[in-house]
Design an enzyme around this catalytic site. Structure first.
Site, PDB file in Angstrom:
ATOM      1  N   GLN A 212       0.820  -1.207   0.000  1.00 12.18           N
ATOM      2  CA  GLN A 212       0.000   0.000   0.000  1.00 12.18           C
ATOM      3  C   GLN A 212       0.855   1.258   0.000  1.00 12.18           C
ATOM      4  O   GLN A 212       0.314   2.357  -0.075  1.00 12.18           O
ATOM      5  CB  GLN A 212      -0.883   0.012   1.248  1.00 12.18           C
ATOM      6  N   ARG A 325      -4.640   7.617  17.158  1.00 15.31           N
ATOM      7  CA  ARG A 325      -5.963   7.632  16.513  1.00 15.31           C
ATOM      8  C   ARG A 325      -7.012   6.950  17.397  1.00 15.31           C
ATOM      9  O   ARG A 325      -8.189   7.325  17.358  1.00 15.31           O
ATOM     10  CB  ARG A 325      -5.910   6.994  15.123  1.00 15.31           C
ATOM     11  N   PHE A 359      -7.268   1.905  11.792  1.00 17.77           N
ATOM     12  CA  PHE A 359      -6.010   2.428  12.336  1.00 17.77           C
ATOM     13  C   PHE A 359      -6.129   2.868  13.798  1.00 17.77           C
ATOM     14  O   PHE A 359      -5.744   3.962  14.176  1.00 17.77           O
ATOM     15  CB  PHE A 359      -5.555   3.606  11.473  1.00 17.77           C
ATOM     16  N   GLU A 726     -12.583   3.201   5.598  1.00 16.18           N
ATOM     17  CA  GLU A 726     -12.508   2.720   6.973  1.00 16.18           C
ATOM     18  C   GLU A 726     -13.783   2.887   7.803  1.00 16.18           C
ATOM     19  O   GLU A 726     -14.148   1.987   8.577  1.00 16.18           O
ATOM     20  CB  GLU A 726     -11.345   3.419   7.699  1.00 16.18           C
TER      21      GLU A 726
END
Length: 774
Positions: A212, A325, A359, A726
């Site tokens: 990625q 996060r 994440f 996400e």
């Protein structure tokens, strides 16, 4: 008509942006003809690389005898740390070290010690078993609770704090406390980690990598080889899934393949099998979550203290950003006045955990949603009412990290879903069912999602693109984003086609490569389309303006009066085809090639001082899930799911709905079936599909309703769209809350002791606790 002629499913004259257009590789995916790295014809003389991992999880290497390995049939070379000409470090961060090969010290079971380079993969695997390695083992620290007891971290603790939390908790009329575990998750991409490195002239290296983050692979490979970045080209056309597992952790396998190619002078391919892939690569971080919340009789939160202790593994990897996060999303959809949010980043003798879809955000939200459920259980209220009471609202619209929530659509979105899902009627029906059923219990939950969009590491919020228009009017597109099945390539192609007013089939999408677009960010943080489509649009706009100037001369109008649509350029009462205009531009010596660049505006984050605006905007959504559990076996079935999700003005509704469905099911797997089990020696026991259970088609609810919320992005994003990669995963928290709701039906008013994943074993434990049994 060939299958390829059905790709564009909307009228060309209406443009193709914001329309449902088939994935550019859809036909190839279904036919099995989509080419992945292991499908690429191998260059003559290609050798195969097989890494071999340590047999212990913690300790020292006392001696290593590889003579029998080197003498084995088909073996060309055996690589160790001594064969690295650059630095033995594949870490994605500059404050830590991740050895490419273990050098004297072992920190997790299956850590790579050496690699065999052989004529065939089978010969390499057989030879690797002949190594004789003597270790001095010590007791490993395996889980997060053991790490907390030992107190060893991979980086310092970090926290957000606002107001006087202790005072707010002390003076609250009601208080609830709890602690629970949230497990990790294996990425289980269909295509495993793989790389093909081909040496060139003057030390050059070309690397095909399933990654990625091509720029990071380029940088890490160059570091390990001891060459400048310009000597390494990384290329990826598509991945068979990534989900974050190929953001930082593809680099090691590309680096080992490149070292093998550098040492032997031959092309070298490394492909991990499933067992090795699962043992040698990182997972989603698992957490011990501990909360203390003070609230009034209506369920309104007055004080909140929560700590997230993460199992990071043996090194930092991306844990700094992931745990940050988690904190950014510990509030989810709710205003928290006096609040403390803390994280501990614990070191264990397990593989370094890494990025995974969301994440860290999903773990943060799970903690918040469990807290809301605990408040409702304490007060005997409907959890949805407690959720709505604590939503961000005018005057209550600043996050714990200081960003104002300016685009809030939580209440209207949730109330729409509340109505369309018949939530109130179904809750009453579930309660009636539970009263008459001693063994089967139903649960229902409607949970929201508020997810911030942007990289919190500011420099990653940039993208580049390269667009060419050829003299026949065909277009070639390249950008820094990578395609892992999520539909990024087709979305960006739609944007470029729309800019030129042509069919999307006229735009050729080419493999992502560091030779065309340098210094790119990873395709992660749900920002692939936001960043790369904007960069591609800028490149196409530059070319279009040049072409408009040529057309203006032909039509005797001003350039700004030239329009592009339906495959033609128009000006005054005249027009010509896009192909004809491209030819005229070339004959007029006008450049039809341009780069484009985009950097996300408005954002800033000062981590040291804990202030700024880390996100450009928020994506919102909500899901209502109904489940049935068997209190004798712990089995669980999802009966129905209703989803309403905010993607702004969708770039491609069909692709976005697919992402929502897939993200939800993956999140459901994380919270219900996917259990990572390590033994006390640090060995991963769930290292194959036989022992690690991802959701199957039978787990997807038969009644599965997905709708897009009509809400154009207030920020100037590409087409006023919102990111979709996400956020949908966190909609699956509704399933976990619904399971807890079903357990709660056994003992109303009591807290539910349910860990994630809510496997049958975990549900049975929660049932026993609810019934007061040990």
């Amino acid at each position: 008509m060939s299958p390829h002629e059905t790709l564009a499913v909307v009228p060309v004259t209406d443009g193709v942006m914001s329309r449902s257009v088939a994935h550019d590789s859809a036909v190839k995916h279904v036919a099995g003809t989509a080419r992945y790295i292991d499908d690429v014809p191998e260059p003559a003389g290609t050798l195969h690389v097989v890494p071999s991992g340590a047999a212990i999880a913690a300790g020292r290497i006392l001696s290593i005898d590889l003579a029998a390995v080197r003498a084995a049939p088909g073996v060309v070379a055996v690589l160790t740390a001594a064969d690295i000409r650059g630095r033995n470090d594949v870490s994605p961060v500059d404050f830590d070290v991740d050895p490419c090969f273990a050098d004297g010290r072992v920190e997790f079971h299956a850590q790579v010690v050496f690699a065999v380079v052989a004529r065939t993969r089978d010969e390499g695997r057989r030879a690797a078993r002949l190594a004789r390695i003597e270790y001095e083992a010590r007791a490993p620290v395996v889980d997060v609770d053991a790490a907390l007891e030992g107190g060893t971290t991979v980086m310092p603790d970090y926290e957000f704090r606002r107001g006087d939390v202790s005072r707010a908790l002390t003076h609250a009329r009601h208080r609830a406390q709890g602690s629970f575990l949230v497990g990790g998750q294996e990425h289980f991409y269909l295509e495993g980690q793989v790389a093909l490195a081909t040496p060139g002239e003057d030390g050059d290296m070309h690397v095909l990598s399933s990654t990625q983050h091509p720029s990071e692979v380029q940088h890490v490979v160059a570091r390990v080889l001891g060459v400048p970045d310009h000597a390494v080209t990384c290329e990826v056309r598509r991945m068979g899934g990534g989900f974050g597992g190929k953001e930082s952790q593809a680099s090691q396998w590309a680096a080992i393949a490149a070292v093998a190619a550098q040492c032997t002078g031959h092309p070298c391919k490394l492909r991990l099998d499933r067992d090795d892939d699962m043992a040698m690569t990182g997972k989603r971080h698992d957490f011990r979550i501990t909360y203390d919340v003070g609230f009034d009789e209506t369920g309104l939160i007055h004080g909140y203290d929560i700590t997230y202790a993460a199992r990071c593994g043996y090194s930092a990897d991306l844990s700094l950003g992931i745990c940050d996060r988690t904190m950014f999303h510990a509030d989810n959809a709710y205003y928290l006045g006096d609040v403390h949010i803390g994280t501990r980043r614990m070191k264990t003798n397990t593989v370094s955990n890494t990025a995974f879809r969301g994440f860290g955000g999903p773990q943060g939200m799970v903690g918040m949603e469990r807290t809301i459920d605990a408040i409702a259980w304490t007060l005997g209220l409907d959890p949805l009412d407690v959720r709505k009471r604590n939503f961000y609202a005018p005057g209550r619209d600043y996050t714990p990290y200081g960003q104002r929530v300016e685009d809030n659509v939580l209440l209207p979105l949730v109330e729409t879903l509340e109505r369309t899902s018949d939530y109130r009627e179904r809750r009453l029906a579930a309660e009636a069912f539970n009263e008459g059923s001693a063994i089967l219990k139903k649960g229902i939950a409607l949970t929201p999602v508020k997810f911030g969009i942007s990289f919190t590491l500011m420099h990653l919020n940039q993208a580049g693109a390269l667009v060419h228009v050829y003299s026949d009017g065909s277009v070639q597109l390249n950008h820094g984003g990578t395609e892992m099945g999520q539909g990024l390539y087709i979305k960006v192609a739609q944007v470029v086609a729309d800019e030129f007013g042509i069919e999307v089939g006229r735009v050729r999408i080419t493999a992502t490569t560091t030779a065309k677009v340098p210094n790119t960010a990873p395709t992660a943080a749900s920002s692939g389309a936001d960043l790369n489509a904007m960069a591609a649009k800028a490149a196409a706009r530059t070319i279009r303006e040049r072409m408009a100037a040529v057309a203006a001369g032909e039509f005797a109008v001003r350039p700004e009066e030239v329009t592009f649509r339906g495959g033609r350029a128009y000006g005054g009462n005249r027009s010509m085809t896009f192909d004809e205009l491209a030819k005229k531009a070339v004959l007029s010596r006008v450049s039809l090639s341009s780069t484009g660049f985009y950097r996300t505006p408005k954002i800033a984050w000062d981590r040291a001082n804990k202030k700024g605006r880390p996100f450009l905007y928020f994506a919102y959504g909500a899901a209502c899930s109904e489940v049935t559990i068997d209190t004798l076996t712990g089995e669980m079935k999802v009966d129905r799911v209703d989803i309403l999700h905010d993607v702004g003005r969708s770039l491609n509704p069909a692709i976005d709905i697919g992402q929502i469905e897939g993200g939800f099911v993956q999140g459901m797997g994380w919270l219900t079936t996917e259990e990572l089990v390590f033994d006390d020696k640090g060995r991963l026991l769930t290292h194959a599909p036989s022992t690690y259970k991802i959701p199957t088609a039978a787990d997807v609810p038969a009644d599965f309703r997905v709708a897009l919320y009509d809400n154009e992005n207030r920020e100037d994003t590409i087409g006023r769209s919102k990111a979709v990669g996400e956020p949908p995963l966190m909609l699956a928290i509704s399933v976990f809350s619904a399971v807890a709701d079903a357990v709660h039906a056994l003992a109303p008013g009591r807290p539910v002791a349910l860990d994630a994943p809510a496997t049958p074993e975990a549900i049975l434990e929660a049932v026993r606790a609810a019934r007061g049994r040990s």
